[in-house]
Design a protein around this motif. Structure first.
Motif, mmCIF file in Angstrom:
data_model
loop_
_atom_site.group_PDB
_atom_site.id
_atom_site.type_symbol
_atom_site.label_atom_id
_atom_site.label_comp_id
_atom_site.label_asym_id
_atom_site.label_seq_id
_atom_site.Cartn_x
_atom_site.Cartn_y
_atom_site.Cartn_z
ATOM 1 N N VAL A 41 0.746 -1.215 0.123
ATOM 2 C CA VAL A 41 0.096 0.076 -0.007
ATOM 3 C C VAL A 41 0.875 1.303 0.019
ATOM 4 O O VAL A 41 0.598 2.192 -0.811
ATOM 5 C CB VAL A 41 -0.933 0.045 1.210
ATOM 6 N N VAL A 42 2.085 1.088 0.758
ATOM 7 C CA VAL A 42 2.774 2.325 0.841
ATOM 8 C C VAL A 42 3.894 2.523 -0.365
ATOM 9 O O VAL A 42 4.652 3.421 -0.215
ATOM 10 C CB VAL A 42 3.582 2.720 2.162
ATOM 11 N N GLY A 43 3.650 1.880 -1.082
ATOM 12 C CA GLY A 43 4.722 1.648 -2.388
ATOM 13 C C GLY A 43 4.601 2.988 -3.234
ATOM 14 O O GLY A 43 5.764 3.730 -3.427
ATOM 15 N N SER A 207 -9.384 2.095 -6.033
ATOM 16 C CA SER A 207 -7.850 2.679 -6.118
ATOM 17 C C SER A 207 -7.106 1.633 -5.761
ATOM 18 O O SER A 207 -7.379 0.907 -4.810
ATOM 19 C CB SER A 207 -7.816 3.822 -5.131
ATOM 20 N N THR A 208 -5.800 1.376 -6.373
ATOM 21 C CA THR A 208 -4.999 0.442 -6.112
ATOM 22 C C THR A 208 -3.783 1.148 -5.178
ATOM 23 O O THR A 208 -2.966 0.448 -4.693
ATOM 24 C CB THR A 208 -4.299 -0.086 -7.321
ATOM 25 N N ASN A 209 -3.854 2.574 -4.857
ATOM 26 C CA ASN A 209 -2.907 3.171 -3.995
ATOM 27 C C ASN A 209 -3.698 3.935 -3.065
ATOM 28 O O ASN A 209 -3.787 5.200 -3.067
ATOM 29 C CB ASN A 209 -2.106 4.070 -4.859
ATOM 30 N N PRO A 210 -4.501 2.834 -2.124
ATOM 31 C CA PRO A 210 -5.229 3.923 -1.131
ATOM 32 C C PRO A 210 -4.380 4.728 -0.240
ATOM 33 O O PRO A 210 -3.218 4.592 0.066
ATOM 34 C CB PRO A 210 -5.945 2.702 -0.455
ATOM 35 N N VAL A 211 -5.221 5.717 0.436
ATOM 36 C CA VAL A 211 -4.490 6.741 1.258
ATOM 37 C C VAL A 211 -3.930 5.984 2.435
ATOM 38 O O VAL A 211 -4.723 5.447 3.270
ATOM 39 C CB VAL A 211 -5.464 7.924 1.324
ATOM 40 N N THR A 212 -2.689 6.180 2.628
ATOM 41 C CA THR A 212 -2.144 5.785 4.067
ATOM 42 C C THR A 212 -1.223 6.693 4.710
ATOM 43 O O THR A 212 -0.863 7.712 4.079
ATOM 44 C CB THR A 212 -1.312 4.450 3.850
ATOM 45 N N ASN A 213 -0.752 6.315 5.837
ATOM 46 C CA ASN A 213 0.173 7.300 6.445
ATOM 47 C C ASN A 213 1.769 7.019 6.391
ATOM 48 O O ASN A 213 1.689 5.899 6.203
ATOM 49 C CB ASN A 213 -0.271 7.638 7.954
ATOM 50 N N ASP A 214 2.492 8.002 6.654
ATOM 51 C CA ASP A 214 4.159 7.562 6.796
ATOM 52 C C ASP A 214 4.575 8.499 7.650
ATOM 53 O O ASP A 214 4.057 9.430 8.037
ATOM 54 C CB ASP A 214 4.652 7.909 5.274
ATOM 55 N N GLY A 239 11.184 7.468 9.248
ATOM 56 C CA GLY A 239 10.738 7.416 10.893
ATOM 57 C C GLY A 239 11.558 8.548 11.514
ATOM 58 O O GLY A 239 11.705 9.745 10.817
ATOM 59 N N PRO A 240 11.663 8.806 12.779
ATOM 60 C CA PRO A 240 10.935 7.737 13.652
ATOM 61 C C PRO A 240 9.512 7.476 13.670
ATOM 62 O O PRO A 240 8.803 8.516 13.352
ATOM 63 C CB PRO A 240 11.339 8.422 15.085
ATOM 64 N N ALA A 241 9.128 6.394 13.608
ATOM 65 C CA ALA A 241 7.706 5.928 13.430
ATOM 66 C C ALA A 241 7.198 5.144 14.816
ATOM 67 O O ALA A 241 7.854 4.501 15.141
ATOM 68 C CB ALA A 241 7.587 5.138 12.313
ATOM 69 N N PRO A 242 5.947 5.717 15.122
ATOM 70 C CA PRO A 242 5.230 4.931 16.227
ATOM 71 C C PRO A 242 4.816 3.708 15.847
ATOM 72 O O PRO A 242 4.635 3.401 14.745
ATOM 73 C CB PRO A 242 4.351 6.168 16.657
ATOM 74 N N VAL A 243 4.140 3.054 16.788
ATOM 75 C CA VAL A 243 3.359 1.721 16.440
ATOM 76 C C VAL A 243 2.252 2.126 15.759
ATOM 77 O O VAL A 243 1.498 2.864 16.156
ATOM 78 C CB VAL A 243 3.001 0.828 17.892
ATOM 79 N N ASN A 244 1.704 1.202 14.914
ATOM 80 C CA ASN A 244 0.698 1.605 13.780
ATOM 81 C C ASN A 244 -0.782 1.280 14.656
ATOM 82 O O ASN A 244 -0.833 0.099 15.051
ATOM 83 C CB ASN A 244 0.809 0.995 12.694
ATOM 84 N N ALA A 245 -1.503 2.169 15.000
ATOM 85 C CA ALA A 245 -2.726 1.942 15.539
ATOM 86 C C ALA A 245 -3.567 1.151 14.850
ATOM 87 O O ALA A 245 -3.688 1.381 13.557
ATOM 88 C CB ALA A 245 -3.362 3.224 15.997
#
Length: 269
Positions: A41-43, A207-214, A239-245
């Protein structure tokens, strides 16, 4: 410096999104951050960063910023109370104070512009480059950005040659700085790290590229030029990245509506 210098020994990972079946939104639960499906997804986010890295390639070393670990100590991310800017250059805030606070405010706002949806539109991209970068870098970077954001690249992220999403789709690329840190400062030069989060992808049924976070950190080397802070070079690392909720994902219409209704902000240190 390039945005990929600090990833995996100098190589930026580029993962293209795989084709999906049906609407990937539909209220489905987000998978854990480490799952293979989320990597797919985050590609599009990684692809976007890779293009910026190509555009900003300068071969100046390993991409590390600072002064050999001897820069100023980190300060709490709290507002200084100083007005961040005195005006704007187009849609981008301008007129920063000639001091540490001004450099941090400039870096935060410039990070937002460099990873915006507008950077994919040729006319708007030229405006952004001319507004953000020192004059002696503009011509070179315009050519590199144009080459990076080619028709082939736009096809891969689901956009047409003008950088627009298909009918019924909304392309989203919006960044929010979480904090800033100065690692080098002199009278006319500053290096600022901006810790960011953001939402990226295409909202729309099918959509094959749905909205996600980074989460990522952008390092900007700024120079005082023409009465304002301007970008001389920049790089990016994950990063730094928190645990994904584990939250229920919004559907495509809700995401597109939020992008249209919630305006951007001017960021200040």
């Amino acid at each position: 410096m390039s945005l990929g210098d600090e990833n995996d020994g100098g190589q930026t990972r580029t993962r293209l999104p795989e084709s999906g079946n049906g609407d990937v939104y539909g209220g489905a639960r987000r998978p854990a951050r480490g799952s293979r499906s989320l990597i797919t997804v985050v590609g599009v986010v990684v692809l976007l960063i890779a293009a910026i890295a190509f555009a900003n390639r300068s071969g100046t070393g390993d991409g590390e910023s600072g002064t050999n670990g001897k820069g100023p100590a980190a300060a709490p991310t709290a507002a200084t109370g100083v007005r961040p800017v005195t005006g704007k250059n187009g849609a981008i805030p301008a007129g920063y104070a000639h001091d540490e606070q001004g450099a941090q405010s400039a870096a935060a706002n410039y990070a937002v512009a460099l990873v915006s949806a507008d950077i994919l539109k040729a006319d708007r991209r030229r405006e952004i480059v001319r507004q953000l970068f020192v004059p002696d870098k503009v011509g070179e970077l315009e050519a590199r950005f144009d080459k990076a954001y080619s028709k082939d690249f736009l096809d891969k992220v689901g956009l047409d040659a003008e950088g627009n999403a298909a009918p019924g789709m909304t392309y989203v690329s919006r960044t929010a700085p979480v904090g800033t840190k100065v690692t080098e400062l002199s009278d006319d030069v500053a290096t600022v790290e901006v810790w960011c989060t953001g939402v990226f992808g295409t909202a729309g049924v099918g959509s094959t590229n749905p909205v996600t976070n980074d989460w990522f950190t952008m390092t900007l080397k700024l120079r005082w030029s023409g009465g304002d802070w301007k970008v001389e070079s920049f790089s990016q690392k994950e990063g730094p990245a928190p645990v994904n909720a584990d939250r229920t994902a919004s559907d495509a219409d809700e995401i597109a509506k939020a992008v249209a209704e919630f305006g951007g902000l001017t960021y200040a240190r």
